[in-house]
Design a protein around this motif. Structure first.
Motif, PDB file in Angstrom:
ATOM      1  N   TYR A 181     105.906  83.969  22.269  1.00  0.00           N
ATOM      2  CA  TYR A 181     107.209  83.959  22.930  1.00  0.00           C
ATOM      3  C   TYR A 181     108.328  84.212  21.928  1.00  0.00           C
ATOM      4  CZ  TYR A 181     110.364  82.793  26.779  1.00  0.00           C
ATOM      5  OH  TYR A 181     111.292  82.862  27.776  1.00  0.00           O
ATOM      6  N   GLY A 182     108.994  85.373  22.060  1.00  0.00           N
ATOM      7  CA  GLY A 182     110.044  85.754  21.125  1.00  0.00           C
ATOM      8  C   GLY A 182     111.446  85.684  21.664  1.00  0.00           C
ATOM      9  N   HIS A 183     111.616  85.446  22.975  1.00  0.00           N
ATOM     10  CA  HIS A 183     112.956  85.236  23.522  1.00  0.00           C
ATOM     11  C   HIS A 183     113.481  83.858  23.108  1.00  0.00           C
ATOM     12  CE1 HIS A 183     113.326  88.737  26.052  1.00  0.00           C
ATOM     13  NE2 HIS A 183     112.186  88.493  26.669  1.00  0.00           N
ATOM     14  N   GLU A 184     114.793  83.702  23.112  1.00  0.00           N
ATOM     15  CA  GLU A 184     115.356  82.363  22.965  1.00  0.00           C
ATOM     16  C   GLU A 184     115.038  81.562  24.216  1.00  0.00           C
ATOM     17  OE1 GLU A 184     119.442  80.669  21.224  1.00  0.00           O
ATOM     18  OE2 GLU A 184     119.689  81.758  23.092  1.00  0.00           O
ATOM     19  N   GLU A 185     114.613  80.317  24.006  1.00  0.00           N
ATOM     20  CA  GLU A 185     114.277  79.447  25.135  1.00  0.00           C
ATOM     21  C   GLU A 185     114.854  78.065  24.865  1.00  0.00           C
ATOM     22  OE1 GLU A 185     110.450  79.102  27.890  1.00  0.00           O
ATOM     23  OE2 GLU A 185     110.082  78.309  25.887  1.00  0.00           O
ATOM     24  N   CYS A 186     115.657  77.585  25.781  1.00  0.00           N
ATOM     25  CA  CYS A 186     116.358  76.313  25.586  1.00  0.00           C
ATOM     26  C   CYS A 186     115.897  75.273  26.604  1.00  0.00           C
ATOM     27  CB  CYS A 186     117.867  76.520  25.700  1.00  0.00           C
ATOM     28  SG  CYS A 186     118.541  77.698  24.489  1.00  0.00           S
ATOM     29  N   ASP A 187     115.882  74.017  26.148  1.00  0.00           N
ATOM     30  CA  ASP A 187     115.555  72.911  27.028  1.00  0.00           C
ATOM     31  C   ASP A 187     116.428  71.722  26.663  1.00  0.00           C
ATOM     32  OD1 ASP A 187     114.405  71.774  24.748  1.00  0.00           O
ATOM     33  OD2 ASP A 187     112.401  72.493  25.257  1.00  0.00           O
ATOM     34  N   LEU A 188     116.037  70.523  27.056  1.00  0.00           N
ATOM     35  CA  LEU A 188     116.852  69.335  26.815  1.00  0.00           C
ATOM     36  C   LEU A 188     117.061  69.041  25.341  1.00  0.00           C
ATOM     37  CD1 LEU A 188     115.272  66.967  29.506  1.00  0.00           C
ATOM     38  CD2 LEU A 188     117.436  68.222  29.671  1.00  0.00           C
ATOM     39  N   PHE A 189     116.192  69.545  24.470  1.00  0.00           N
ATOM     40  CA  PHE A 189     116.241  69.197  23.047  1.00  0.00           C
ATOM     41  C   PHE A 189     116.840  70.297  22.191  1.00  0.00           C
ATOM     42  CE2 PHE A 189     112.560  67.242  25.099  1.00  0.00           C
ATOM     43  CZ  PHE A 189     112.934  65.906  25.003  1.00  0.00           C
ATOM     44  N   GLY A 190     117.310  71.373  22.806  1.00  0.00           N
ATOM     45  CA  GLY A 190     117.855  72.468  22.033  1.00  0.00           C
ATOM     46  C   GLY A 190     117.131  73.767  22.341  1.00  0.00           C
ATOM     47  N   CYS A 191     117.234  74.701  21.405  1.00  0.00           N
ATOM     48  CA  CYS A 191     116.688  76.033  21.632  1.00  0.00           C
ATOM     49  C   CYS A 191     115.630  76.377  20.605  1.00  0.00           C
ATOM     50  CB  CYS A 191     117.800  77.081  21.580  1.00  0.00           C
ATOM     51  SG  CYS A 191     119.059  76.866  22.875  1.00  0.00           S
ATOM     52  N   LYS A 192     114.644  77.116  21.069  1.00  0.00           N
ATOM     53  CA  LYS A 192     113.626  77.681  20.186  1.00  0.00           C
ATOM     54  C   LYS A 192     113.786  79.185  20.189  1.00  0.00           C
ATOM     55  CE  LYS A 192     110.172  74.076  21.128  1.00  0.00           C
ATOM     56  NZ  LYS A 192     110.781  73.488  22.329  1.00  0.00           N
ATOM     57  N   SER A 193     113.459  79.790  19.053  1.00  0.00           N
ATOM     58  CA  SER A 193     113.666  81.214  18.841  1.00  0.00           C
ATOM     59  C   SER A 193     115.159  81.523  18.941  1.00  0.00           C
ATOM     60  CB  SER A 193     112.846  82.050  19.821  1.00  0.00           C
ATOM     61  OG  SER A 193     112.752  83.371  19.369  1.00  0.00           O
ATOM     62  N   ASN A 194     115.549  82.792  18.751  1.00  0.00           N
ATOM     63  CA  ASN A 194     116.975  83.070  18.618  1.00  0.00           C
ATOM     64  C   ASN A 194     117.385  84.480  19.044  1.00  0.00           C
ATOM     65  OD1 ASN A 194     115.855  84.585  16.535  1.00  0.00           O
ATOM     66  ND2 ASN A 194     116.396  83.063  14.966  1.00  0.00           N
ATOM     67  N   ASN A 195     116.494  85.258  19.611  1.00  0.00           N
ATOM     68  CA  ASN A 195     116.771  86.645  19.977  1.00  0.00           C
ATOM     69  C   ASN A 195     117.168  87.500  18.779  1.00  0.00           C
ATOM     70  OD1 ASN A 195     116.260  86.392  22.774  1.00  0.00           O
ATOM     71  ND2 ASN A 195     118.296  85.535  23.117  1.00  0.00           N
TER      72      ASN A 195
END
Length: 599
Positions: A269-283
């Motif tokens: 998974y290379g898209h930015e993905e955000c949830d309750l704890f912040g974001c993973k990856s960064n586009n």
């Protein structure tokens, strides 16, 4: 939000709650350090184990020495945190976030860290550790073994390297009715070896919830080796999601980067993905599956079996090779330089949002090779080998592949490949082997024994072949259907047919091609120059191209390759409708800059 993400969020809630209580509650901390220091435990040959057995909730380790021991965590919650400069810092939870304490398990033929216990679901937090030297010839998990454990393991700021395990050189998860979950943050798994799964191995043989394994964008599996699954081996329903990827790993048989079978699920998974704890990856950076090798099949990945699925979102698949070993001293006719997909498995390559690390090449396959050992045979499928499986490709560019069939080899009546809003360009040519023999690209793709290839809204251009772009043979069931697409020839291949048919069917619909005599049927298609804009990565000229406003329907129901809307009428006289042909859709003048063309 899919079920995988919902489960991951639920699990992370408990992870963060656990981490917070143990780092601020000094009463529960026991400290481990060198002889003569003021730490709680300073003597003995198993100091960390003594700290664990003391029943404190956290063991804080000063990084003043290498701890030569093999530790066991059995049926309990525990936090083991390294990287403290002094005993006082350890007692107060003050650590250098980049420092690590070394645990070397080479004193015994065992995993460096073993985790057991299934009475209740426990949490094990491992932070700031350098885990090395473990050897597990019987079970696996040379660095970390979780065996029949009902546990959630959280790795932070750790380095797992130079371990060996039969199943999992770096980490081995072997579960039956229990569930073992693993989350890794800022952690590297490198230079480990195994029979299966050089970096990571996961096998869940029982019923119930399957393991969830997740690596954040700063946690990479790299430079590991195994017989199968040089980077990772997953089977029996294990779930792996990585935001960083796997590279530089090697298999002496199949799956240089990844081996997955029996219902395993893998997500890159290379898209930015955000949830309750912040974001993973960064586009900004893609998830990668790069520079992996297998002596047999699946240089990048080998996926097999009904229910097994590998999905890539915003990924770079580059420089993977089948048919050679790590040092390129052994050669075989390996298939599927990028991917070998077999026996009912599914490969998905997709784009989910307009925001991406590269607007035009959000998914990029670049320079993946099948076996090119000319004197001992050839492999097929530089990018993809589809053996009775399903491959779905969207918003992807394929470039610089070599081999006898550098893009796709499809075989079997259950081999179905669907391609939408994608570009295949600048593949093929002649390659010189180390044994001074040559392989020349005869076909861009081959379909054999009933394989099917559906191509929609895609652009195929400048691919060098000596026979035909698509070779279809051995079965009336072989079918290629091309709609709303562009096929433009390489300057050295303009006289070669689009289709080389041997008892097969090929239809083109609403398509611009350089010749249509080789198709078995043609509807609303034309032979013409698509008129690409020079140096624009196969964008069509908005004013002069015959591909603009040509078709009456969006055959793929997807945005174009830049994730822009289709069916944009630019006030040009339509041929049959407002939909452009090929991967690109021309936008109206005030919208064109959002297409990325200003770059």
């Amino acid at each position: 939000m899919n079920n995988f993400n919902l489960m991951a969020i639920t699990l992370l809630l408990s992870i963060n709650a656990f981490a917070t209580t143990q780092t601020i509650n000094g009463v529960t901390v026991i400290t481990v350090g060198s002889v003569g220091s003021t730490c709680d435990i300073t003597t003995g040959t198993a100091k960390i184990q003594d700290g664990i057995d003391s029943n404190f909730s956290a063991v804080h380790i000063v990084n003043s020495e290498t701890y030569n021991e093999n530790i066991v965590i059995d049926d309990r919650n525990i936090s083991i945190i390294g990287g403290f400069a002094t005993c006082a810092d350890a007692a107060n939870g003050i650590r250098n976030p980049n420092a690590k304490s070394i645990i070397n398990g080479s004193t015994n033929t065992q995993s460096t860290i073993r985790i057991f216990g299934d009475t209740v679901f426990h949490s094990v937090n491992l932070t700031g550790l350098d885990i090395t030297g473990g050897t597990s010839n019987t079970l696996g998990g040379g660095g970390i073994l979780a065996f029949g454990a009902s546990v959630q393991i959280v790795l932070r700021n750790s380095f797992i390297h130079n371990n060996f395990g039969r199943f999992g050189g770096g980490i081995g998860i072997l579960a039956s009715s229990t569930r073992t979950n693993l989350f890794a943050f800022d952690t590297t798994i490198s230079t480990n070896e195994a029979d299966d799964g050089g970096g990571l191995y996961c096998n869940h043989t029982g019923s119930g919830l399957k393991p969830i394994i997740e690596f954040d964008e700063n946690s990479l599996i790299a430079n590991n080796s195994a017989i199968n699954g040089g980077g990772a081996f997953l089977t029996n329903g294990c779930n792996l999601k990585t935001y960083a990827g796997i590279h530089l790993s090697t298999a002496s048989q199949n799956g240089g980067g990844i081996y997955a079978d029996n219902g395993a699920k893998v997500i890159l998974y290379g898209h930015e993905e955000c949830d309750l704890f912040g974001c993973k990856s960064n586009n900004i950076s893609p998830v990668i599956l790069n520079n992996n090798k297998s002596l047999f099949d699946g240089g990048g990945a080998y996926i097999s079996g009904v229910g097994t699925e590998l999905s890539i979102y915003a990924g770079e698949i580059q420089g993977n090779k089948a048919g050679t070993n790590k040092d390129q001293t052994l050669f075989a006719a390996g298939n599927g330089g990028g991917f070998y997909v077999s026996d009912g498995a599914t490969l998905n390559v997709k784009r989910l949002t307009k925001e991406c690390w590269d607007q035009r090449s959000c998914n990029l396959f670049d320079g993946n090779y099948p076996g090119l050992a000319g004197s001992i045979g050839r492999g097929e499928g530089g990018a993809i080998y589809n053996n009775n499986s399903t491959v779905n490709i969207e918003h992807t560019q394929f470039v610089n592949h070599l081999g006898y069939s550098p893009f796709l080899y499809g075989i079997g009546a259950n081999s179905i490949t669907n391609m939408n809003s994608s570009v295949i360009a600048n593949n093929g040519g002649t390659v010189l082997h180390l044994d001074n023999t040559f392989t020349t690209t005869k076909f861009l793709s081959r379909l054999v024994d009933g394989a099917i290839f559906n191509i929609y809204h895609s652009t195929i251009a400048d691919n060098e072949v000596t026979f035909s772009l698509f070779r279809m043979e051995n079965s009336l069931g072989n079918t290629a259907r091309m709609a709303t697409s562009i096929v433009s020839p390489h300057s050295l291949s303009f006289d070669k047919p689009v289709f080389g048919l041997f008892s097969a069917l090929a239809s083109i619909d609403c398509t611009i091609v350089y010749e249509d005599a080789s198709a078995t049927s043609s509807f609303f298609s034309t032979v013409a120059d698509p008129m690409f804009i020079a140096d624009s990565n196969y964008r069509i000229d908005p004013i002069n191209s015959p591909a603009v406003d040509y078709c009456f329907a969006n055959h793929s129901n997807l945005p174009d390759i830049d994730f822009e809307s289709r069916g944009i009428d630019v006030n040009k006289t339509n041929n049959f409708g407002p939909y452009d042909i090929g991967a690109d859709e021309v936008q109206k003048p005030n919208e064109m800059f959002s297409d990325g063309f200003e770059d």
